[in-house]
Design a protein around this motif. Sequence first.
Motif, PDB file in Angstrom:
ATOM      1  N   ALA A  84     -57.465 -52.043  50.714  1.00  0.00           N
ATOM      2  CA  ALA A  84     -58.508 -52.934  51.225  1.00  0.00           C
ATOM      3  C   ALA A  84     -59.619 -52.210  51.975  1.00  0.00           C
ATOM      4  N   LYS A  85     -59.291 -51.225  52.787  1.00  0.00           N
ATOM      5  CA  LYS A  85     -60.303 -50.556  53.619  1.00  0.00           C
ATOM      6  C   LYS A  85     -61.396 -49.922  52.763  1.00  0.00           C
ATOM      7  N   ASP A  86     -61.019 -49.142  51.771  1.00  0.00           N
ATOM      8  CA  ASP A  86     -62.008 -48.492  50.918  1.00  0.00           C
ATOM      9  C   ASP A  86     -62.697 -49.497  49.995  1.00  0.00           C
ATOM     10  N   THR A  87     -61.959 -50.501  49.573  1.00  0.00           N
ATOM     11  CA  THR A  87     -62.522 -51.506  48.676  1.00  0.00           C
ATOM     12  C   THR A  87     -63.596 -52.325  49.365  1.00  0.00           C
ATOM     13  N   ILE A  88     -63.341 -52.780  50.578  1.00  0.00           N
ATOM     14  CA  ILE A  88     -64.337 -53.607  51.268  1.00  0.00           C
ATOM     15  C   ILE A  88     -65.610 -52.799  51.552  1.00  0.00           C
ATOM     16  N   ALA A  89     -65.460 -51.522  51.838  1.00  0.00           N
ATOM     17  CA  ALA A  89     -66.642 -50.688  52.083  1.00  0.00           C
ATOM     18  C   ALA A  89     -67.534 -50.674  50.845  1.00  0.00           C
ATOM     19  N   ARG A  90     -66.937 -50.540  49.683  1.00  0.00           N
ATOM     20  CA  ARG A  90     -67.713 -50.530  48.434  1.00  0.00           C
ATOM     21  C   ARG A  90     -68.281 -51.916  48.125  1.00  0.00           C
ATOM     22  N   LEU A  91     -67.483 -52.954  48.333  1.00  0.00           N
ATOM     23  CA  LEU A  91     -67.963 -54.311  48.069  1.00  0.00           C
ATOM     24  C   LEU A  91     -69.143 -54.660  48.976  1.00  0.00           C
ATOM     25  N   LYS A  92     -69.107 -54.197  50.208  1.00  0.00           N
ATOM     26  CA  LYS A  92     -70.205 -54.463  51.154  1.00  0.00           C
ATOM     27  C   LYS A  92     -71.505 -53.797  50.686  1.00  0.00           C
ATOM     28  N   THR A  93     -71.402 -52.647  49.998  1.00  0.00           N
ATOM     29  CA  THR A  93     -72.619 -52.030  49.472  1.00  0.00           C
ATOM     30  C   THR A  93     -73.161 -52.836  48.290  1.00  0.00           C
ATOM     31  N   PRO A 140     -73.660 -57.372  50.718  1.00  0.00           N
ATOM     32  CA  PRO A 140     -73.434 -57.383  52.169  1.00  0.00           C
ATOM     33  C   PRO A 140     -72.879 -58.696  52.706  1.00  0.00           C
ATOM     34  N   SER A 141     -73.026 -59.784  51.943  1.00  0.00           N
ATOM     35  CA  SER A 141     -72.540 -61.083  52.417  1.00  0.00           C
ATOM     36  C   SER A 141     -71.143 -61.434  51.908  1.00  0.00           C
ATOM     37  N   VAL A 142     -70.455 -60.476  51.285  1.00  0.00           N
ATOM     38  CA  VAL A 142     -69.114 -60.746  50.766  1.00  0.00           C
ATOM     39  C   VAL A 142     -68.199 -61.236  51.892  1.00  0.00           C
ATOM     40  N   LYS A 143     -67.425 -62.276  51.591  1.00  0.00           N
ATOM     41  CA  LYS A 143     -66.458 -62.833  52.546  1.00  0.00           C
ATOM     42  C   LYS A 143     -65.073 -62.406  52.086  1.00  0.00           C
ATOM     43  N   ALA A 144     -64.409 -61.584  52.891  1.00  0.00           N
ATOM     44  CA  ALA A 144     -63.124 -61.033  52.476  1.00  0.00           C
ATOM     45  C   ALA A 144     -62.066 -61.163  53.557  1.00  0.00           C
ATOM     46  N   LEU A 145     -60.867 -61.462  53.094  1.00  0.00           N
ATOM     47  CA  LEU A 145     -59.683 -61.464  53.945  1.00  0.00           C
ATOM     48  C   LEU A 145     -58.884 -60.211  53.637  1.00  0.00           C
ATOM     49  N   VAL A 146     -58.347 -59.577  54.666  1.00  0.00           N
ATOM     50  CA  VAL A 146     -57.444 -58.456  54.465  1.00  0.00           C
ATOM     51  C   VAL A 146     -56.025 -58.983  54.660  1.00  0.00           C
ATOM     52  N   ALA A 147     -55.164 -58.728  53.677  1.00  0.00           N
ATOM     53  CA  ALA A 147     -53.783 -59.202  53.724  1.00  0.00           C
ATOM     54  C   ALA A 147     -52.850 -58.016  53.919  1.00  0.00           C
ATOM     55  N   SER A 148     -51.904 -58.175  54.838  1.00  0.00           N
ATOM     56  CA  SER A 148     -50.976 -57.077  55.098  1.00  0.00           C
ATOM     57  C   SER A 148     -49.694 -57.562  55.745  1.00  0.00           C
ATOM     58  N   GLY A 149     -48.634 -56.832  55.462  1.00  0.00           N
ATOM     59  CA  GLY A 149     -47.360 -57.065  56.121  1.00  0.00           C
ATOM     60  C   GLY A 149     -47.189 -56.181  57.342  1.00  0.00           C
ATOM     61  N   TYR A 150     -48.162 -55.319  57.598  1.00  0.00           N
ATOM     62  CA  TYR A 150     -48.114 -54.429  58.761  1.00  0.00           C
ATOM     63  C   TYR A 150     -48.865 -55.095  59.910  1.00  0.00           C
ATOM     64  N   SER A 151     -48.162 -55.828  60.725  1.00  0.00           N
ATOM     65  CA  SER A 151     -48.791 -56.674  61.738  1.00  0.00           C
ATOM     66  C   SER A 151     -49.509 -55.907  62.845  1.00  0.00           C
ATOM     67  N   ASN A 152     -49.142 -54.669  63.071  1.00  0.00           N
ATOM     68  CA  ASN A 152     -49.788 -53.934  64.154  1.00  0.00           C
ATOM     69  C   ASN A 152     -50.679 -52.809  63.629  1.00  0.00           C
ATOM     70  N   ASP A 153     -51.293 -53.024  62.490  1.00  0.00           N
ATOM     71  CA  ASP A 153     -52.206 -52.049  61.921  1.00  0.00           C
ATOM     72  C   ASP A 153     -53.561 -52.133  62.626  1.00  0.00           C
ATOM     73  N   TYR A 154     -54.190 -50.994  62.855  1.00  0.00           N
ATOM     74  CA  TYR A 154     -55.488 -50.931  63.533  1.00  0.00           C
ATOM     75  C   TYR A 154     -56.535 -51.761  62.800  1.00  0.00           C
TER      76      TYR A 154
END
Length: 142
Positions: free
Chosen positions: A81-90, A93-107
Amino acid sequence: METQSCSTQTSDCAYRGNILFMDDDGDIRDATCELLQHFGFSVALAEDGSQAISIYEKAIANNAVFDVVILDLVVPRGLGAKDTIARLKTLDPSVKALVASGYSNDYILDNYKEFGFSGTLAKPYNFEELLGAISALLSHMK
């Protein structure tokens, strides 16, 4: 990689919109697609970030939009997701995205807006949580 999408079988639904859903687990992709379509959404599926970016680029070229993008944070064999959203934003810029994860304490989850996300979705999620997160984004778009 072949672009996957679900069939467009919908019931009498309260929801409308186009969703791009990316997850490396095929069972999660299929189950989520069926659920979202049941509630009236059109869904495109990607198994990693590269495929999600390609699908998004094709949508833009066809003057189509995704109302919401849902990206799995960790994809062991591809872009997450991190690298993907960076590219999608280019691309949009108005893309609406949710990040999904099972790692609850991720930065990234704690600081999702810094990375360009509009919200988070904790795994495992149930259909109320999924629809609630999507509805929250869609209501901010009106």
